[in-house]
Design an enzyme around this catalytic site. Structure first.
Site, mmCIF file in Angstrom:
data_model
loop_
_atom_site.group_PDB
_atom_site.id
_atom_site.type_symbol
_atom_site.label_atom_id
_atom_site.label_comp_id
_atom_site.label_asym_id
_atom_site.label_seq_id
_atom_site.Cartn_x
_atom_site.Cartn_y
_atom_site.Cartn_z
ATOM 1 C CG ASP A 160 -2.256 -0.655 1.356
ATOM 2 O OD1 ASP A 160 -2.477 -0.832 -0.497
ATOM 3 O OD2 ASP A 160 -3.277 -1.257 1.789
ATOM 4 C CE1 TYR A 168 -8.282 -4.110 6.207
ATOM 5 C CE2 TYR A 168 -8.027 -2.615 7.318
ATOM 6 C CZ TYR A 168 -7.886 -3.859 6.569
ATOM 7 O OH TYR A 168 -8.598 -4.938 7.847
#
Ligand code: CO
Length: 630
Positions: free
Chosen positions: A291, A375
Site C-alpha cells: 500500500d 481499507y
C-alpha cells in the site's frame, strides 16, 4: 519561488511546476509520458548540518518519468533553484507504482469488454452502472500476462446505488488481467458463478435507526489556544521541535526531531506496508498489496474534517503532490496536529508526609489517514512531555471479501455475514527510523532480561540482569522480538554522557503486535516483502536507501531493499545508523469487523534511556483542581 525558509520545507506547487518545465525543456520527455512522482530530493545530511538560517537554499527535486507502456522509467533530479538537470538515469526493467490515471482507464475499458459483459450476464448482472471494478496490484506469479507489462488484476462488486457499500456484493470468481500501460484487457478469467450475498452492509446513520440517544457531548476547549507554534513546517511544542513533511509513498514524514535542541531522530517515516492474504484460492491467493510502494500512503491521503476526524484546537497542514501529468495537486487538511490530554503523567501520595502530587500527561498528535481502496490506515505520531515518541497505526475501513455458497467451508477465513467470506490476512508495516542521538555516531545494543542459573551467586534463584549485545554488523543485526525476555534495542551515543556518566540513548520498544510474514520466505510475497520476515534490521545510513522493499516493488521478483543493502555487511558501531522496524497485525476477521471495522491498533514506542539524568517532566506544573458537572 515562494517562501522556502529551510532546506526541508515542504515541496510547493510552484516547485512542481518549475521542475516539470525544466524536465520538458530537455526535449527528452516523450509526449504522453507520465510522472509517477515529483518529490523533494532531500539534501544529504552533511549539507543540512552545515546549513544556517539565511544561507542560500539549492532546492533539488526528484522526478520519476514513465515514458510509455514498456517497462523502465527515468529517474531525474533537477535544481529548481538553478534551473538545471542534475541527474538523468534510465532504469530498465522496472515498473513504477500503479498510476491513478491508468487505474481509471482500467475501470472504463474493462466495462466495455464483451467477455467481461458476458461474464456479468452469466451472473444476472446487466446494469453496468451498478458494477464497481477495483484494479489490484498484480504481484508476480509467472502468469504469461505479467511478462513485459505493467498489469493489474481487476475484481468486481455490485452496488445497489451510487453510495451503497461497494464491498457487500462481491462478483465471485471473476478476474480481469489488465495491461495498465496499453489500456487493454489481456484476459477475462471466470472461475465459476457463486450466488451473490443478499444482505446489504450499509454503515450510514440512516441505515441504523434509531441511533442511541444517550451520548452527551464532550467538548475539548483550549481557551488560551494550543501550546505549539508553527513556522513554515517547523513545529515547536514543549521543548520538542520537529519538521513535518509529506511524501507520496510514505505519507507523513517527521524530520529533525529534537528535545531541548538535542537531536533524537533525523527522519522517521513508514516506508512500506504489505497486506498478504492467507487463502490459497484463485480469488485471494495472489492478493498482497504494497500500500506504500504500489499505491502510496501520501497519494491516498484524504482531507480531514474538524470535529469529526480531529477534536480540539487543530492545526492542519496541506499536502502538495504532483499529478501524473505534472500538475500540482493539493490535499487540503492532509495532516492534523493537536494536543491531547493523556491521563496521568506521574503521581505519588506520601502516606507518611501527607502530600499528594500528580501531573497530567499531554501529547502532541501529528496524524494522517490514507484510504487505500477498501481499507483505511491512520498514522498517529505522538510526542510526550517525558521524552517518549510513539507511532500508533489505526486500521479501519472495510475488509476485502469474497462470496461463498451457503454452508461453504472457511478454512482460511471466516463468514462475516451470510454468504460473505473474509479471508485471513496480515497488515505488515515497515518504519525507517534514522536515529541521530546527539549526533550521527551511534551504536545499537540488543538488551533483554537474562535470568541467572541457581548457584552460589544466586542463592534465592531470583536474580536476573539486563544482557546487552552489541549489534556490530548488518548481517548480525537482523533480529526478532522476544516478549518473554522484554527485548528492546537501545541506540546510544558513546561519546555523549549524561550526569551519571552513562551514554545517552533511546530505545525502540515493541509495545504492540509484532507478527512477521506468515507466507513462506521463498513465496512471491515473502521475497518481495522480505522486510517483514524479521522485526528489526539495522543499516548504515545511505541517502539512496529509502524504502524497505526498494523503489520498485510493483510486480518485482523480490530481493530488493533491505536484503540487498545488508549484503554489503557494513559495520554499525559508532556509525550513522538507521533502524528499520517491521510490525503489524495478523487479522483473523471477526463478524464484528463487518461491515466496517472498529479501529485496530499497532505500533511501537521510542523511549529515552539515560538521555536525561532523571524524570524530565518534573517541571510540568500541577493542574488546578476541577469539579464535576452537577
Ligand atoms: Co485487516
Amino acid at each position: 519561488m515562494g517562501a522556502i525558509d529551510h532546506p526541508l520545507a515542504m515541496l510547493t506547487g510552484d516547485e512542481i511546476t518549475r521542475a516539470v518545465e525544466i524536465l520538458k525543456a530537455t526535449g527528452d520527455v516523450p509526449k504522453g509520458a507520465l510522472f509517477a512522482h515529483i518529490v523533494l530530493h532531500e539534501p544529504d545530511k552533511a549539507v543540512l548540518a552545515a546549513w544556517r538560517t539565511g544561507d542560500p537554499i539549492d532546492r533539488e527535486v526528484r522526478a520519476q518519468i514513465v515514458p510509455g507502456p514498456e517497462l523502465g522509467v527515468v529517474e531525474a533530479v533537477v535544481s529548481v533553484s538553478k534551473g538545471d538537470v542534475r541527474e538523468w538515469r534510465v532504469v530498465e526493467g522496472v515498473r513504477p507504482a500503479l498510476l491513478m490515471h491508468e487505474a481509471a482507464n482500467a475501470i472504463f475499458t474493462t466495462k466495455q469488454h464483451p467477455e467481461y459483459i458476458a461474464a456479468l450476464a452469466r451472473r444476472g448482472i446487466t446494469d453496468l452502472d451498478t458494477v464497481q471494478i477495483d484494479p489490484w496490484p498484480a504481484g508476480t506469479f509467472d502468469y504469461p500476462a505479467e511478462d513485459n507489462r505493467r498489469i493489474s488484476r481487476c475484481i468486481s462488486f455490485v452496488r445497489e446505488y451510487a453510495t451503497d457499500n461497494g464491498y457487500a456484493r462481491p462478483v465471485e470468481g471473476l478476474i480481469v488481467h489488465f495491461d495498465m500501460g496499453r489500456n487493454e484487457v489481456i484476459e477475462v478469467i471466470d472461475h465459476g458463478v457463486v450466488a451473490m450475498p443478499q444482505q446489504h452492509a450499509r454503515y450510514f446513520a440512516a441505515d441504523h435507526q434509531p441511533l442511541r440517544a444517550d451520548l452527551k457531548p464532550i467538548d475539548i476547549t483550549q481557551p488560551e489556544g494550543p501550546s505549539f507554534t508553527v513556522t513554515g513546517n517547523l513545529v515547536e511544542w514543549q521543548k520538542w521541535s520537529v519538521r513535518v513533511a509529506f511524501d507520496p509513498y510514505e505519507g507523513l514524514v517527521l524530520h529533525q526531531v529534537c528535545y531541548d535542541g538535542r537531536s533524537i531522530l533525523h527522519r522517521a517515516s513508514v516506508t512500506e506496508m504489505v497486506v498478504p492474504y492467507g487463502d490459497p484460492g484463485e480469488l485471494h491467493g495472489w492478493k498482497n498489496a504494497f500500500d506504500a510502494g504500489e499505491w502510496g500512503l501520501g497519494r491516498m491521503t484524504q482531507s480531514l474534517q474538524l470535529g469529526c476526524d480531529c477534536l480540539g484546537e487543530i492545526h492542519y497542514f496541506d499536502g502538495t503532490l504532483a499529478s501524473e501529468h505534472g500538475h500540482a495537486w493539493v490535499i487540503k487538511n492532509a495532516i492534523c496536529m493537536h494536543e491531547e490530554d493523556y491521563g496521568v503523567l506521574w503521581k505519588h501520595v506520601d502516606l507518611m508526609g501527607g502530600t499528594s502530587e500528580v501531573r497530567r500527561s499531554r501529547r502532541l498528535v501529528i496524524s494522517n489517514f490514507a484510504t487505500v481502496g477498501n481499507y483505511e490506515y491512520g498514522f498517529f505520531w505522538y510526542l510526550y512531555l517525558d521524552g517518549n515518541v510513539q507511532l500508533e497505526v489505526k486500521l479501519t475501513g472495510i475488509m476485502s471479501v469474497g462470496a461463498i455458497p451457503p454452508g461453504g467451508v472457511c478454512e482460511f477465513g471466516v463468514e462475516v455475514a451470510p454468504g460473505v467470506y473474509a479471508p485471513n490476512h496480515q497488515h505488515l508495516f515497515n518504519v525507517r527510523l534514522d536515529l541521530d542521538v546527539e549526533g550521527t555516531a551511534n551504536r545499537v545494543y540488543e538488551v533483554e532480561a537474562e535470568p541467572l542459573p541457581e548457584g552460589p551467586d544466586n542463592p534465592w534463584r531470583n536474580a536476573f540482569r539486563a544482557k546487552r549485545t552489541l549489534l556490530e554488523r548488518e548481517s548480525t543485526a537482523v533480529r526478532e522480538v522476544n516478549p518473554p525476555m522484554s527485548r528492546t534495542w537501545r541506540v546510544v551515543n558513546e561519546s555523549v554522557r549524561n550526569g551519571l556518566g552513562q551514554p545517552v540513548g533511546y530505545k525502540l520498544v515493541p509495545t504492540m503486535s509484532t507478527p512477521t510474514m506468515l507466507a513462506h520466505e521463498e513465496s512471491s510475497v515473502g521475497r518481495r516483502a522480505a522486510f517483514s520476515q524479521h522485526n528489526l534490521w539495522v543499516t548504515k545510513y545511505d541517502r539512496e536507501e529509502r524504502r524497505g522493499a526498494g523503489e520498485y516493488p510493483n510486480q518485482s521478483s523480490g530481493g530488493d531493499g533491505l536484503p540487498s543493502w545488508i549484503a554489503a555487511d557494513r559495520e554499525l558501531v559508532d556509525e550513522d545508523i538507521v533502524l528499520w522496524y517491521s510490525f503489524g497485525v495478523t487479522h483473523f476477521p471477526r463478524p464484528e469487523d463487518w461491515p466496517v471495522m472498529p479501529v485496530e491498533y499497532t505500533g511501537f514506542l521510542l523511549q529515552p534511556v539515560g538521555f536525561f539524568d532523571r524524570n524530565p517532566a518534573l517541571d510540568v506544573p500541577p493542574s488546578p483542581a476541577g469539579h464535576c458537572h452537577d
